[in-house]
Design a protein around this motif. Structure first.
Motif, PDB file in Angstrom:
ATOM      1  N   VAL A 133       0.837  -1.201   0.000  1.00 37.95           N
ATOM      2  CA  VAL A 133       0.000   0.000   0.000  1.00 37.95           C
ATOM      3  C   VAL A 133       0.872   1.251   0.000  1.00 37.95           C
ATOM      4  N   LYS A 134       1.951   1.231   0.793  1.00 31.33           N
ATOM      5  CA  LYS A 134       2.848   2.389   0.843  1.00 31.33           C
ATOM      6  C   LYS A 134       3.495   2.650  -0.511  1.00 31.33           C
ATOM      7  N   GLU A 135       3.887   1.575  -1.190  1.00 34.32           N
ATOM      8  CA  GLU A 135       4.505   1.735  -2.506  1.00 34.32           C
ATOM      9  C   GLU A 135       3.513   2.343  -3.496  1.00 34.32           C
ATOM     10  N   TYR A 136       2.284   1.846  -3.444  1.00 30.88           N
ATOM     11  CA  TYR A 136       1.246   2.382  -4.330  1.00 30.88           C
ATOM     12  C   TYR A 136       0.961   3.848  -3.997  1.00 30.88           C
ATOM     13  N   ALA A 137       0.926   4.159  -2.686  1.00 30.61           N
ATOM     14  CA  ALA A 137       0.681   5.539  -2.250  1.00 30.61           C
ATOM     15  C   ALA A 137       1.799   6.460  -2.712  1.00 30.61           C
ATOM     16  N   ASN A 138       3.035   5.986  -2.642  1.00 28.73           N
ATOM     17  CA  ASN A 138       4.173   6.794  -3.085  1.00 28.73           C
ATOM     18  C   ASN A 138       4.104   7.082  -4.585  1.00 28.73           C
ATOM     19  N   GLN A 139       3.611   6.110  -5.345  1.00 24.74           N
ATOM     20  CA  GLN A 139       3.458   6.321  -6.784  1.00 24.74           C
ATOM     21  C   GLN A 139       2.400   7.392  -7.068  1.00 24.74           C
ATOM     22  N   ILE A 140       1.317   7.323  -6.302  1.00 33.17           N
ATOM     23  CA  ILE A 140       0.260   8.328  -6.462  1.00 33.17           C
ATOM     24  C   ILE A 140       0.784   9.712  -6.090  1.00 33.17           C
ATOM     25  N   ILE A 141       1.519   9.787  -4.978  1.00 35.34           N
ATOM     26  CA  ILE A 141       2.070  11.065  -4.524  1.00 35.34           C
ATOM     27  C   ILE A 141       3.021  11.645  -5.567  1.00 35.34           C
ATOM     28  N   ALA A 142       3.872  10.786  -6.132  1.00 35.33           N
ATOM     29  CA  ALA A 142       4.821  11.245  -7.155  1.00 35.33           C
ATOM     30  C   ALA A 142       4.082  11.789  -8.376  1.00 35.33           C
ATOM     31  N   HIS A 143       3.010  11.097  -8.754  1.00 37.10           N
ATOM     32  CA  HIS A 143       2.225  11.541  -9.909  1.00 37.10           C
ATOM     33  C   HIS A 143       1.543  12.883  -9.624  1.00 37.10           C
ATOM     34  N   LEU A 144       0.976  13.018  -8.425  1.00 38.50           N
ATOM     35  CA  LEU A 144       0.297  14.260  -8.061  1.00 38.50           C
ATOM     36  C   LEU A 144       1.275  15.427  -7.940  1.00 38.50           C
ATOM     37  N   GLU A 145       2.478  15.139  -7.463  1.00 39.51           N
ATOM     38  CA  GLU A 145       3.488  16.197  -7.345  1.00 39.51           C
ATOM     39  C   GLU A 145       3.898  16.720  -8.720  1.00 39.51           C
ATOM     40  N   LYS A 146       3.930  15.825  -9.706  1.00 36.88           N
ATOM     41  CA  LYS A 146       4.226  16.264 -11.072  1.00 36.88           C
ATOM     42  C   LYS A 146       3.104  17.154 -11.603  1.00 36.88           C
ATOM     43  N   LEU A 147       1.871  16.766 -11.272  1.00 33.53           N
ATOM     44  CA  LEU A 147       0.734  17.586 -11.687  1.00 33.53           C
ATOM     45  C   LEU A 147       0.773  18.949 -11.009  1.00 33.53           C
ATOM     46  N   GLN A 148       1.211  18.959  -9.756  1.00 36.53           N
ATOM     47  CA  GLN A 148       1.255  20.198  -8.987  1.00 36.53           C
ATOM     48  C   GLN A 148       2.256  21.186  -9.577  1.00 36.53           C
ATOM     49  N   GLU A 149       3.273  20.674 -10.243  1.00 37.91           N
ATOM     50  CA  GLU A 149       4.274  21.541 -10.855  1.00 37.91           C
ATOM     51  C   GLU A 149       3.699  22.336 -12.024  1.00 37.91           C
ATOM     52  N   ASP A 150       2.608  21.846 -12.578  1.00 41.02           N
ATOM     53  CA  ASP A 150       1.964  22.539 -13.694  1.00 41.02           C
ATOM     54  C   ASP A 150       1.099  23.661 -13.140  1.00 41.02           C
ATOM     55  N   GLN A 151       1.533  24.901 -13.309  1.00 36.61           N
ATOM     56  CA  GLN A 151       0.809  26.050 -12.765  1.00 36.61           C
ATOM     57  C   GLN A 151      -0.476  26.346 -13.528  1.00 36.61           C
ATOM     58  N   ASN A 152      -0.677  25.691 -14.662  1.00 37.12           N
ATOM     59  CA  ASN A 152      -1.865  25.940 -15.472  1.00 37.12           C
ATOM     60  C   ASN A 152      -2.922  24.854 -15.301  1.00 37.12           C
ATOM     61  N   LEU A 153      -2.881  24.160 -14.170  1.00 32.94           N
ATOM     62  CA  LEU A 153      -3.843  23.102 -13.902  1.00 32.94           C
ATOM     63  C   LEU A 153      -5.065  23.706 -13.207  1.00 32.94           C
ATOM     64  N   PHE A 154      -6.179  23.765 -13.927  1.00 35.73           N
ATOM     65  CA  PHE A 154      -7.373  24.421 -13.408  1.00 35.73           C
ATOM     66  C   PHE A 154      -8.586  23.503 -13.504  1.00 35.73           C
ATOM     67  N   GLU A 155      -9.581  23.824 -12.719  1.00 40.14           N
ATOM     68  CA  GLU A 155     -10.892  23.202 -12.843  1.00 40.14           C
ATOM     69  C   GLU A 155     -11.914  24.309 -13.083  1.00 40.14           C
ATOM     70  N   ARG A 156     -12.953  23.983 -13.816  1.00 38.23           N
ATOM     71  CA  ARG A 156     -13.993  24.964 -14.124  1.00 38.23           C
ATOM     72  C   ARG A 156     -15.274  24.607 -13.377  1.00 38.23           C
ATOM     73  N   LYS A 157     -15.905  25.631 -12.821  1.00 35.38           N
ATOM     74  CA  LYS A 157     -17.184  25.440 -12.158  1.00 35.38           C
ATOM     75  C   LYS A 157     -18.183  26.445 -12.716  1.00 35.38           C
ATOM     76  N   ASN A 158     -19.406  25.980 -12.893  1.00 39.13           N
ATOM     77  CA  ASN A 158     -20.455  26.817 -13.466  1.00 39.13           C
ATOM     78  C   ASN A 158     -21.538  27.085 -12.425  1.00 39.13           C
ATOM     79  N   TYR A 159     -21.971  28.338 -12.369  1.00 44.72           N
ATOM     80  CA  TYR A 159     -22.982  28.727 -11.395  1.00 44.72           C
ATOM     81  C   TYR A 159     -24.111  29.489 -12.088  1.00 44.72           C
TER      82      TYR A 159
END
Length: 238
Positions: A133-159
């Protein structure tokens, strides 16, 4: 975007028709500009700075006579639907357009995704986990950290903002009744909706007025930020 465009078009037609009718009746209700003459005298509040009189029971009151609810709308990929689904969407949107009786506005918010808290939660929750589980969690964390480096990562919400100019009690009742009807029609085309609560309304307004500011509304409120008080240009020493 197709849904928003159709609603906006219908809303414009509705408001033009209402304007013509009410002018003939000499009974047009307008949102009056904020009188800022008293702001310099001392106390600065949400009311005399923004014209916001309060939030209560999922309804925001502006300039004392406009009462509004804010609905979060899930997006729909119209271009990916097959012809039968598109026809169903069109029918429901026409039904919604025909029952519109309130002024409406649409707001699209683009917000940068913050995943720092998510990373911390994964780390904490897997402290006592087994090696796999720890190994799998570390892989997820590494992937998310790469995504975090992208400053243009946005989500859109409509109201959707729906307003009434009736008295507060009547406005709340009719707006929420209309929301339930709207929710039913949108569920028929698999568009989920959610009525924002008081705190979420405050946060949405703050984020729109202070884009890029990472301060949290809860912290500002705790420090008295919603009741900002200024008595003099010079600050007295303790």
């Amino acid at each position: 975007m197709i849904i928003a465009f159709i609603f906006i078009l219908v809303g414009i037609i509705f408001m033009i028709g209402t304007l013509i009718y009410t002018r003939k009746k000499n009974n047009l209700q307008e949102v009056k500009p904020i009188d800022k003459s008293n702001i310099k005298k001392g106390k600065k509040t949400l009311s005399n700075l923004w014209g916001i009189d309060g939030f209560n029971n999922q309804v925001i009151t502006i300039n004392k006579n406009q009462h509004s609810i804010i609905i979060e709308l899930e997006s729909i990929e119209y271009s990916l639907l097959h012809d039968g689904e598109k026809a169903n969407v069109d029918r429901e949107l026409i039904s919604i357009a025909q029952m519109l009786k309130f002024p409406i506005q649409f707001l699209e918010v683009k917000k940068q995704i913050e995943i720092g808290d998510m990373l911390e939660e994964i780390k904490i929750s897997t402290i006592n986990a087994n090696d796999n589980v720890k190994e799998y969690a570390n892989q997820i964390i590494a992937h998310l950290e790469k995504l975090q480096e992208d400053q243009n990562l946005f989500e859109r919400k409509n109201y959707m903002v729906i307003s009434s100019f009736n008295n507060r009690k009547v406005a709340e009742s009719e707006l929420k009744e209309f929301y339930q009807l709207l929710r039913y029609h949108l569920l028929n085309i698999k568009v989920s909706t959610r009525l924002l609560n008081d705190r979420e309304i405050v946060e949405l307004i703050y984020e729109q007025l202070h884009k890029g500011n990472k301060n949290k509304v809860a912290d500002i409120e705790q420090k008295g930020g919603f009741e900002l008080y200024v008595t003099d240009k010079t600050r007295k020493k303790d």
